[in-house]
Design an enzyme around this catalytic site. Structure first.
Site, PDB file in Angstrom:
ATOM      1  N   GLN A  40     -41.649 -82.508 -11.191  1.00 20.44           N
ATOM      2  CA  GLN A  40     -41.216 -82.309 -12.555  1.00 20.44           C
ATOM      3  C   GLN A  40     -40.557 -80.917 -12.427  1.00 20.44           C
ATOM      4  O   GLN A  40     -39.485 -80.733 -13.234  1.00 20.44           O
ATOM      5  CB  GLN A  40     -42.418 -82.235 -13.539  1.00 20.44           C
ATOM      6  CG  GLN A  40     -42.247 -81.778 -14.903  1.00 20.44           C
ATOM      7  CD  GLN A  40     -43.274 -81.112 -15.564  1.00 20.44           C
ATOM      8  OE1 GLN A  40     -44.474 -80.539 -14.798  1.00 20.44           O
ATOM      9  NE2 GLN A  40     -43.066 -80.661 -16.595  1.00 20.44           N
ATOM     10  N   ASP A  64     -37.447 -83.444 -15.024  1.00 15.84           N
ATOM     11  CA  ASP A  64     -38.514 -83.239 -16.011  1.00 15.84           C
ATOM     12  C   ASP A  64     -37.843 -84.398 -16.816  1.00 15.84           C
ATOM     13  O   ASP A  64     -36.901 -84.268 -17.683  1.00 15.84           O
ATOM     14  CB  ASP A  64     -38.263 -82.032 -16.615  1.00 15.84           C
ATOM     15  CG  ASP A  64     -39.352 -81.574 -17.858  1.00 15.84           C
ATOM     16  OD1 ASP A  64     -39.781 -82.943 -18.332  1.00 15.84           O
ATOM     17  OD2 ASP A  64     -39.599 -80.722 -18.231  1.00 15.84           O
ATOM     18  N   VAL A  65     -38.741 -85.452 -17.040  1.00 10.57           N
ATOM     19  CA  VAL A  65     -38.481 -86.744 -17.588  1.00 10.57           C
ATOM     20  C   VAL A  65     -38.500 -86.606 -19.003  1.00 10.57           C
ATOM     21  O   VAL A  65     -38.020 -87.636 -19.940  1.00 10.57           O
ATOM     22  CB  VAL A  65     -39.180 -87.890 -17.205  1.00 10.57           C
ATOM     23  CG1 VAL A  65     -38.957 -88.214 -15.707  1.00 10.57           C
ATOM     24  CG2 VAL A  65     -40.737 -87.878 -17.579  1.00 10.57           C
ATOM     25  N   ALA A  95     -50.181 -84.740 -22.177  1.00 15.43           N
ATOM     26  CA  ALA A  95     -50.555 -84.361 -23.674  1.00 15.43           C
ATOM     27  C   ALA A  95     -51.115 -82.973 -23.665  1.00 15.43           C
ATOM     28  O   ALA A  95     -51.916 -82.486 -22.788  1.00 15.43           O
ATOM     29  CB  ALA A  95     -51.662 -85.233 -24.217  1.00 15.43           C
ATOM     30  N   TYR A 155     -60.526 -88.711 -24.392  1.00 18.22           N
ATOM     31  CA  TYR A 155     -59.181 -89.184 -23.986  1.00 18.22           C
ATOM     32  C   TYR A 155     -58.366 -89.042 -25.159  1.00 18.22           C
ATOM     33  O   TYR A 155     -57.059 -88.870 -25.095  1.00 18.22           O
ATOM     34  CB  TYR A 155     -59.331 -90.754 -23.381  1.00 18.22           C
ATOM     35  CG  TYR A 155     -58.254 -91.047 -22.429  1.00 18.22           C
ATOM     36  CD1 TYR A 155     -57.970 -90.410 -21.385  1.00 18.22           C
ATOM     37  CD2 TYR A 155     -57.430 -92.206 -22.848  1.00 18.22           C
ATOM     38  CE1 TYR A 155     -56.876 -90.794 -20.402  1.00 18.22           C
ATOM     39  CE2 TYR A 155     -56.438 -92.695 -22.065  1.00 18.22           C
ATOM     40  CZ  TYR A 155     -56.145 -91.845 -20.939  1.00 18.22           C
ATOM     41  OH  TYR A 155     -55.065 -92.259 -20.044  1.00 18.22           O
ATOM     42  N   LYS A 162     -50.805 -94.046 -24.036  1.00 22.45           N
ATOM     43  CA  LYS A 162     -50.870 -95.293 -23.114  1.00 22.45           C
ATOM     44  C   LYS A 162     -50.717 -96.643 -23.747  1.00 22.45           C
ATOM     45  O   LYS A 162     -50.236 -97.683 -23.415  1.00 22.45           O
ATOM     46  CB  LYS A 162     -52.094 -95.230 -22.394  1.00 22.45           C
ATOM     47  CG  LYS A 162     -52.365 -94.110 -21.398  1.00 22.45           C
ATOM     48  CD  LYS A 162     -51.231 -94.217 -20.069  1.00 22.45           C
ATOM     49  CE  LYS A 162     -51.495 -93.228 -19.176  1.00 22.45           C
ATOM     50  NZ  LYS A 162     -50.358 -92.935 -18.181  1.00 22.45           N
ATOM     51  N   LEU A 194     -55.080 -84.631 -10.284  1.00 20.10           N
ATOM     52  CA  LEU A 194     -54.578 -83.218 -11.110  1.00 20.10           C
ATOM     53  C   LEU A 194     -54.905 -83.683 -12.508  1.00 20.10           C
ATOM     54  O   LEU A 194     -55.306 -82.852 -13.392  1.00 20.10           O
ATOM     55  CB  LEU A 194     -53.258 -82.806 -10.706  1.00 20.10           C
ATOM     56  CG  LEU A 194     -53.027 -81.445 -11.121  1.00 20.10           C
ATOM     57  CD1 LEU A 194     -54.024 -80.329 -10.828  1.00 20.10           C
ATOM     58  CD2 LEU A 194     -51.550 -81.226 -11.066  1.00 20.10           C
TER      59      LEU A 194
END
Length: 255
Positions: A40, A64-65, A95, A155, A162, A194
């Protein structure tokens, strides 16, 4: 045996040697593919470059997408380096921490936008950019999680992201199918990566899977890599638009 000799694979989302992206890159390399790994930011360059010697004739690229200009640049770099691309792996999700740890009701508009942009829309952006290089067809794979279907503590907005990613897989499969490009996802069980560090009480999720999954253990990154290699190979030529679970069977359990 999976044979990917003569194929070029691009893996987005490498963080370190414990990441799922790295496990997939290793399996693709073992199958004979030329592997390009994309990290990234400059901060992750050292980690990526240190892993290159473990792969055969691999190259690393920064991308970096979430930035269209960077996707355009890396596409030109890949074209110059390889000419064509056969395999694309999208192992990217993000996020803001507050949007993960706070109650979902408190999700801020900007945090919601960022989570959906990086975790779901980036797959569309990458697929659109690299499709012209996939002139002979090929396969695209992304990574999702069961939190797209069921509520998992801590989450929150990532589960919504997702869910959007899984829908994106199906729509991209329909868009790219006529061009001979397959699009699939792996829903991996919880793994200590990570990214997982940002999920509160993550060890409780691991313990629950160990208790309830039919195999009574958690999945390993190498197992996700094995399934990825299959889905990205000609052995899976009739599979597209699917979400494949690699979670030791946890998703099939009730009580």
């Amino acid at each position: 045996m999976i044979d990917l000799k003569g194929k070029t694979a691009v893996v987005f989302g490498l963080a370190n040697k414990r990441s799922i992206a790295w496990a997939i890159a290793q399996k693709l390399n073992e199958a004979g593919a030329k592997v390009a790994i994309c990290y990234q930011s400059e901060r992750l360059k050292k980690e990526a470059d240190a892993l290159l010697p473990e792969l055969n004739d691999a190259k690393s690229f920064q991308c970096d997408v979430s930035v269209d200009e960077e996707i355009e640049r890396v596409t030109e770099e890949l074209k110059a380096a390889y000419g064509t691309v056969d395999i694309v792996v999208h192992s990217v999700a993000f996020a803001p921490s507050d949007a993960i740890k706070n109650d979902f009701l408190l999700t801020k508009r900007d945090d919601f936008r960022v989570a959906l942009d990086v975790s779901a829309y980036s797959l569309v952006a990458v697929a659109r950019a690299l499709e012209p290089l996939m002139s002979a067809g090929g396969s695209i794979l992304t990574l999702t999680y069961y939190g797209a279907e069921k509520v998992f503590p801590n989450y929150n907005v990532m589960g919504v992201a997702k869910a959007a990613l899984e829908a994106t897989v199906r729509y991209l499969a329909a868009s790219l199918g006529p061009k001979g490009i397959r699009v699939n996802a792996i829903s991996a069980g919880p793994i200590k990566t990570l990214a997982a560090r940002g999920i509160g009480d993550f060890n409780k999720i691991l313990d629950t899977v160990t208790e309830r999954a039919p195999l009574h253990r958690n999945v390993e990154t190498a197992e996700v890599g094995n399934t990825a290699a299959f889905l990205l190979s000609p052995l899976a030529s009739g599979i597209t638009g699917e979400i494949t679970y690699v979670d030791c069977g946890y998703n099939v359990t009730g009580m």
